[in-house]
Scaffold this motif. Sequence first.
Motif, PDB file in Angstrom:
ATOM      1  N   GLY A  44       0.794  -1.221   0.000  1.00 50.44           N
ATOM      2  CA  GLY A  44       0.000   0.000   0.000  1.00 50.44           C
ATOM      3  C   GLY A  44       0.824   1.268   0.000  1.00 50.44           C
ATOM      4  N   ARG A  45       2.119   1.150   0.255  1.00 49.25           N
ATOM      5  CA  ARG A  45       3.014   2.324   0.259  1.00 49.25           C
ATOM      6  C   ARG A  45       4.052   2.259  -0.854  1.00 49.25           C
ATOM      7  NH1 ARG A  45       6.394   3.130   4.384  1.00 49.25           N
ATOM      8  NH2 ARG A  45       6.548   0.920   4.972  1.00 49.25           N
ATOM      9  N   PHE A  46       4.492   1.058  -1.183  1.00 47.29           N
ATOM     10  CA  PHE A  46       5.530   0.865  -2.194  1.00 47.29           C
ATOM     11  C   PHE A  46       4.919   0.258  -3.452  1.00 47.29           C
ATOM     12  CE2 PHE A  46       9.473   0.283   0.797  1.00 47.29           C
ATOM     13  CZ  PHE A  46       9.129   1.443   1.455  1.00 47.29           C
ATOM     14  N   THR A  47       5.506   0.587  -4.612  1.00 45.16           N
ATOM     15  CA  THR A  47       5.068   0.029  -5.881  1.00 45.16           C
ATOM     16  C   THR A  47       6.274  -0.364  -6.715  1.00 45.16           C
ATOM     17  OG1 THR A  47       3.084   1.441  -5.885  1.00 45.16           O
ATOM     18  CG2 THR A  47       3.708   0.403  -7.968  1.00 45.16           C
ATOM     19  N   ILE A  48       6.298  -1.606  -7.177  1.00 44.73           N
ATOM     20  CA  ILE A  48       7.359  -2.083  -8.056  1.00 44.73           C
ATOM     21  C   ILE A  48       6.848  -2.051  -9.492  1.00 44.73           C
ATOM     22  CG2 ILE A  48       6.698  -4.524  -7.870  1.00 44.73           C
ATOM     23  CD1 ILE A  48       9.707  -5.223  -7.864  1.00 44.73           C
ATOM     24  N   SER A  49       7.724  -1.677 -10.424  1.00 50.44           N
ATOM     25  CA  SER A  49       7.296  -1.618 -11.818  1.00 50.44           C
ATOM     26  C   SER A  49       8.489  -1.841 -12.741  1.00 50.44           C
ATOM     27  CB  SER A  49       6.651  -0.265 -12.130  1.00 50.44           C
ATOM     28  OG  SER A  49       7.572   0.793 -11.940  1.00 50.44           O
ATOM     29  N   ARG A  50       8.185  -2.260 -13.962  1.00 55.25           N
ATOM     30  CA  ARG A  50       9.218  -2.463 -14.976  1.00 55.25           C
ATOM     31  C   ARG A  50       9.253  -1.286 -15.954  1.00 55.25           C
ATOM     32  NH1 ARG A  50      11.118  -7.734 -15.231  1.00 55.25           N
ATOM     33  NH2 ARG A  50       9.746  -9.384 -14.438  1.00 55.25           N
ATOM     34  N   ASP A  51      10.427  -1.019 -16.468  1.00 53.50           N
ATOM     35  CA  ASP A  51      10.628  -0.082 -17.571  1.00 53.50           C
ATOM     36  C   ASP A  51      11.484  -0.819 -18.589  1.00 53.50           C
ATOM     37  OD1 ASP A  51      11.295   1.877 -19.358  1.00 53.50           O
ATOM     38  OD2 ASP A  51      12.012   3.310 -17.864  1.00 53.50           O
ATOM     39  N   ASN A  52      10.818  -1.551 -19.466  1.00 54.08           N
ATOM     40  CA  ASN A  52      11.560  -2.417 -20.386  1.00 54.08           C
ATOM     41  C   ASN A  52      12.407  -1.618 -21.373  1.00 54.08           C
ATOM     42  OD1 ASN A  52      10.465  -4.682 -19.176  1.00 54.08           O
ATOM     43  ND2 ASN A  52       8.741  -4.779 -20.595  1.00 54.08           N
ATOM     44  N   ALA A  53      11.972  -0.437 -21.727  1.00 52.36           N
ATOM     45  CA  ALA A  53      12.734   0.377 -22.671  1.00 52.36           C
ATOM     46  C   ALA A  53      14.101   0.754 -22.111  1.00 52.36           C
ATOM     47  CB  ALA A  53      11.951   1.634 -23.020  1.00 52.36           C
ATOM     48  N   ASN A  54      14.159   0.937 -20.794  1.00 49.19           N
ATOM     49  CA  ASN A  54      15.420   1.301 -20.145  1.00 49.19           C
ATOM     50  C   ASN A  54      16.060   0.147 -19.400  1.00 49.19           C
ATOM     51  OD1 ASN A  54      15.683   4.197 -20.763  1.00 49.19           O
ATOM     52  ND2 ASN A  54      13.739   4.359 -19.641  1.00 49.19           N
ATOM     53  N   ASN A  55      15.494  -1.067 -19.594  1.00 45.12           N
ATOM     54  CA  ASN A  55      16.043  -2.263 -18.940  1.00 45.12           C
ATOM     55  C   ASN A  55      16.182  -2.054 -17.436  1.00 45.12           C
ATOM     56  OD1 ASN A  55      16.760  -4.946 -19.344  1.00 45.12           O
ATOM     57  ND2 ASN A  55      18.948  -4.483 -19.434  1.00 45.12           N
ATOM     58  N   ALA A  56      15.113  -1.574 -16.836  1.00 47.70           N
ATOM     59  CA  ALA A  56      15.147  -1.185 -15.426  1.00 47.70           C
ATOM     60  C   ALA A  56      13.900  -1.676 -14.696  1.00 47.70           C
ATOM     61  CB  ALA A  56      15.236   0.328 -15.303  1.00 47.70           C
ATOM     62  N   VAL A  57      14.039  -1.751 -13.400  1.00 48.95           N
ATOM     63  CA  VAL A  57      12.905  -1.995 -12.500  1.00 48.95           C
ATOM     64  C   VAL A  57      12.967  -0.939 -11.409  1.00 48.95           C
ATOM     65  CG1 VAL A  57      11.868  -3.586 -10.840  1.00 48.95           C
ATOM     66  CG2 VAL A  57      12.791  -4.453 -12.999  1.00 48.95           C
ATOM     67  N   TYR A  58      11.824  -0.340 -11.133  1.00 50.91           N
ATOM     68  CA  TYR A  58      11.773   0.737 -10.148  1.00 50.91           C
ATOM     69  C   TYR A  58      11.021   0.307  -8.900  1.00 50.91           C
ATOM     70  CZ  TYR A  58      13.109   3.513 -14.200  1.00 50.91           C
ATOM     71  OH  TYR A  58      13.771   4.006 -15.301  1.00 50.91           O
TER      72      TYR A  58
END
Length: 125
Positions: A66-80
């Motif tokens: 509820g406070r943190f969110t994980i996500s992918r950014d495939n264009a930049n080969n990253a995970v936030y």
Amino acid sequence: QVQLAESGGGLVQPGGSLRLACIASGFRTNYWSIGWFRQAPGKELETVSCIARTDDSTHYADSVAGRFTISRDNANNAVYLQMNSLKSEDTAVYYCARSYDDGPGYCLPAAFGSWGQGTQVTVSA
């Protein structure tokens, strides 16, 4: 050469936000499960969040849900990892790592490898 590099840590006041980045080289993050873990002084390494390789389903520790969110950014080969409403107990070194597993119970440190060097997050007034 497979490498993961974390960035985005820092000092923030309680209630503030930070976004951590896990940038990969030597492999494509979208083909792997990626996990965020943290270790506070004197405490064991613990799971924060994971995103699964097959369906991008996400898992969160109860302490951050509820406070943190994980996500992918495939264009930049990253995970936030977007961290909101930070608390003093979130203070730790945060690490990202990869796993080819995404079965039940996979989101544990023992299932992950190729660890980054970590980024310090300090939540303090």
